[in-house]
Design an enzyme around this catalytic site. Structure first.
Site, PDB file in Angstrom:
ATOM      1  N   HIS A  67       0.836  -1.208   0.000  1.00  8.13           N
ATOM      2  CA  HIS A  67       0.000   0.000   0.000  1.00  8.13           C
ATOM      3  C   HIS A  67       0.869   1.256   0.000  1.00  8.13           C
ATOM      4  O   HIS A  67       0.396   2.348  -0.307  1.00  8.13           O
ATOM      5  CB  HIS A  67      -0.885   0.056   1.264  1.00  8.13           C
TER       6      HIS A  67
ATOM      7  N   HIS B 239       6.330   6.925   6.036  1.00  2.00           N
ATOM      8  CA  HIS B 239       5.874   6.369   4.762  1.00  2.00           C
ATOM      9  C   HIS B 239       5.323   7.500   3.906  1.00  2.00           C
ATOM     10  O   HIS B 239       5.223   8.642   4.366  1.00  2.00           O
ATOM     11  CB  HIS B 239       4.803   5.287   4.980  1.00  2.00           C
TER      12      HIS B 239
ATOM     13  N   HIS C 147       2.527   8.951   0.587  1.00  2.00           N
ATOM     14  CA  HIS C 147       1.321   8.798  -0.232  1.00  2.00           C
ATOM     15  C   HIS C 147       1.551   9.614  -1.495  1.00  2.00           C
ATOM     16  O   HIS C 147       2.171  10.693  -1.430  1.00  2.00           O
ATOM     17  CB  HIS C 147       0.082   9.333   0.500  1.00  2.00           C
TER      18      HIS C 147
ATOM     19  N   GLU D   5      -2.629  13.846   0.859  1.00  2.00           N
ATOM     20  CA  GLU D   5      -3.901  13.476   1.494  1.00  2.00           C
ATOM     21  C   GLU D   5      -4.578  14.700   2.076  1.00  2.00           C
ATOM     22  O   GLU D   5      -5.697  15.045   1.693  1.00  2.00           O
ATOM     23  CB  GLU D   5      -3.639  12.415   2.567  1.00  2.00           C
TER      24      GLU D   5
ATOM     25  N   HIS E 165       4.418  10.935   5.830  1.00  2.00           N
ATOM     26  CA  HIS E 165       3.849  10.798   7.188  1.00  2.00           C
ATOM     27  C   HIS E 165       4.906  10.218   8.118  1.00  2.00           C
ATOM     28  O   HIS E 165       5.520   9.203   7.804  1.00  2.00           O
ATOM     29  CB  HIS E 165       2.621   9.881   7.145  1.00  2.00           C
TER      30      HIS E 165
ATOM     31  N   THR F  41      -5.269   7.033   7.874  1.00  2.00           N
ATOM     32  CA  THR F  41      -5.894   7.325   6.569  1.00  2.00           C
ATOM     33  C   THR F  41      -5.962   6.073   5.695  1.00  2.00           C
ATOM     34  O   THR F  41      -6.372   6.136   4.540  1.00  2.00           O
ATOM     35  CB  THR F  41      -5.116   8.395   5.782  1.00  2.00           C
ATOM     36  N   VAL F  42      -5.540   4.934   6.277  1.00  3.24           N
ATOM     37  CA  VAL F  42      -5.732   3.676   5.571  1.00  3.24           C
ATOM     38  C   VAL F  42      -6.382   2.697   6.536  1.00  3.24           C
ATOM     39  O   VAL F  42      -6.249   2.873   7.764  1.00  3.24           O
ATOM     40  CB  VAL F  42      -4.403   3.086   5.027  1.00  3.24           C
TER      41      VAL F  42
HETATM   42  N1  LIG Z   1      -1.464   7.051   6.734  1.00  6.21           N
HETATM   43  S1  LIG Z   1      -1.347   7.108   8.349  1.00  6.21           S
HETATM   44  O1  LIG Z   1      -2.620   7.517   8.905  1.00  6.21           O
HETATM   45  O2  LIG Z   1      -0.224   7.905   8.765  1.00  6.21           O
HETATM   46  C1  LIG Z   1      -1.049   5.472   8.950  1.00  6.21           C
HETATM   47  C2  LIG Z   1      -0.074   5.252   9.926  1.00  6.21           C
HETATM   48  C3  LIG Z   1       0.170   3.945  10.395  1.00  6.21           C
HETATM   49  C4  LIG Z   1      -0.586   2.880   9.920  1.00  6.21           C
HETATM   50  C5  LIG Z   1      -0.334   1.494  10.454  1.00  6.21           C
HETATM   51  O3  LIG Z   1       0.581   1.290  11.230  1.00  6.21           O
HETATM   52  N2  LIG Z   1      -1.154   0.480  10.047  1.00  6.21           N
HETATM   53  C6  LIG Z   1      -0.952  -0.885  10.544  1.00  6.21           C
HETATM   54  C7  LIG Z   1      -1.589  -1.090  11.893  1.00  6.21           C
HETATM   55  C8  LIG Z   1      -2.714  -0.428  12.271  1.00  6.21           C
HETATM   56  C9  LIG Z   1      -3.293  -0.670  13.540  1.00  6.21           C
HETATM   57  C10 LIG Z   1      -2.740  -1.574  14.405  1.00  6.21           C
HETATM   58  C11 LIG Z   1      -1.578  -2.216  14.028  1.00  6.21           C
HETATM   59  C12 LIG Z   1      -1.019  -1.963  12.771  1.00  6.21           C
HETATM   60  F1  LIG Z   1       0.117  -2.532  12.427  1.00  6.21           F
HETATM   61  C13 LIG Z   1      -1.563   3.094   8.955  1.00  6.21           C
HETATM   62  C14 LIG Z   1      -1.792   4.409   8.466  1.00  6.21           C
HETATM   63 ZN   LIG Z   2       0.008   7.886   5.763  1.00  5.95          ZN
END
Ligand SMILES: NS(=O)(=O)c1ccc(C(=O)NCc2ccccc2F)cc1
Ligand SMILES: [Zn+2]
Length: 290
Positions: A63, A93, A95, A105, A148, A228-229
């Site tokens: 992603h 990371h 976007h 975003e 981000h 946001t994902v």
């Molecule tokens: N685009 S963002 O808003 O900055 C964003 C930051 C981190 C994650 C993430 O760590 N997801 C995996 C995850 C989510 C919840 C619990 C454990 C996980 F590994 C997703 C989106």
């Molecule tokens: Zn992000």
């Protein structure tokens, strides 16, 4: 079942089918309307303090591409600003969009920096051609992408996953990337993307301090939002920096050459991976300029 992504059949408009919180009261990103932002004198400057030896690995999760940091102790942290306590750096990371004029975003005053394709901000530029005539070129201005920087509240919680379920569990700093000069710091990341083209691939990535990707000014807007994902958890204190950093077209193109499929699968390029702005639902946005 739906495996979420960014295509027509599994993109942001479908996420609510599996993650009902997609229609929640504090979803991200949002369009920051600067005139409605309310100044809060109690908000202080933010203070990132990162140790380059925390950087461990760069990976393609299908992603996005992220650089993961060692978050077993308070080696790289973010404090100050709207944050009560110490937030530990977890990962950074990006976007991006399918063309140079889309991909970030958050938006500012409708300048959907990144913008879904329709209605992206356009700037008219007058160009004087070699034989003296002037013509108007409508190029998109504003930022084309976003970085981000993800942290979790290590004062109150014992892991990222636990913190990600709490209303004050995460703090994400968003930095707009604006088309312009190639960014020598970003080059360290874009030069490694060839090694992780397929989903699931990872490569060593050490000795990297992400503050080298921050702009001169740390002026920011802050508001309460979400990932946001998917799983779109409503646990993020957002800190959106006002000043963008530069990225050149060739660097952006390298992100788009990443695959959202694993090795041996029919290749599909990760051409875009941004969620459009979500309803504010009465939330307050505080600007912090000093
Ligand atoms: N685009 S963002 O808003 O900055 C964003 C930051 C981190 C994650 C993430 O760590 N997801 C995996 C995850 C989510 C919840 C619990 C454990 C996980 F590994 C997703 C989106
Ligand atoms: Zn992000």
């Amino acid at each position: 079942t739906l495996h979420w992504g960014y295509d027509e059949h599994n993109g942001p408009s479908h996420w609510k089918e599996v993650f009902p919180v997609a229609n929640g009261d504090r979803q991200s990103p949002i369009d920051i309307k600067t005139t409605e932002a309310k100044y809060d004198p109690s908000l202080r400057p933010i203070s990132p303090n990162y140790d380059p030896t925390s950087a461990k690995v760069i990976l393609n999760n299908g992603h996005s591409t992220s650089v993961e940091f060692d978050d077993a102790e308070n080696k790289s942290v973010l404090i100050g600003g709207p944050l009560a306590g110490t937030y530990r750096l977890r990962q950074i990371h990006f976007h991006w969009g399918s063309s140079d004029d889309a991909g970030s975003e958050h938006a500012v005053d409708g300048m959907k920096y990144a913008a879904e394709e329709p209605g992206e901000m356009e700037c008219k530029e007058l160009i004087v051609t070699s034989h003296g005539e002037t013509k108007v070129s409508s190029t998109s201005c504003g930022a084309q992408e976003v970085l981000h920087v993800v942290h979790w509240n290590a004062d109150r919680y014992s892991s990222f996953v636990e913190a990600a379920r709490q209303p004050d569990g995460l703090a994400v700093m968003a930095v707009f990337l604006k088309i312009g000069e190639c960014n020598p710091q970003l080059k360290k990341i874009t030069d490694r993307l060839d090694a992780i083209r397929a989903k699931g691939k990872r490569a060593l990535f050490t000795n990297f301090d992400p503050s080298c990707l921050l702009p001169r000014s740390l002026d920011y807007w802050t508001y309460f939002g979400s990932l946001t994902v998917p799983p779109l958890l409503e646990s993020v204190v957002w800190i959106v920096l006002r000043e963008p950093i530069s990225v050149c077209s060739e660097q952006l193109a390298k992100f788009r050459s990443l695959l959202c499929t694993g090795e041996g699968e029919a290749a599909c390029y990760l051409l875009r991976n941004y969620r459009p702005p979500q309803p504010l639902k009465g939330r307050e946005i505080n600007p912090v300029v000093w």
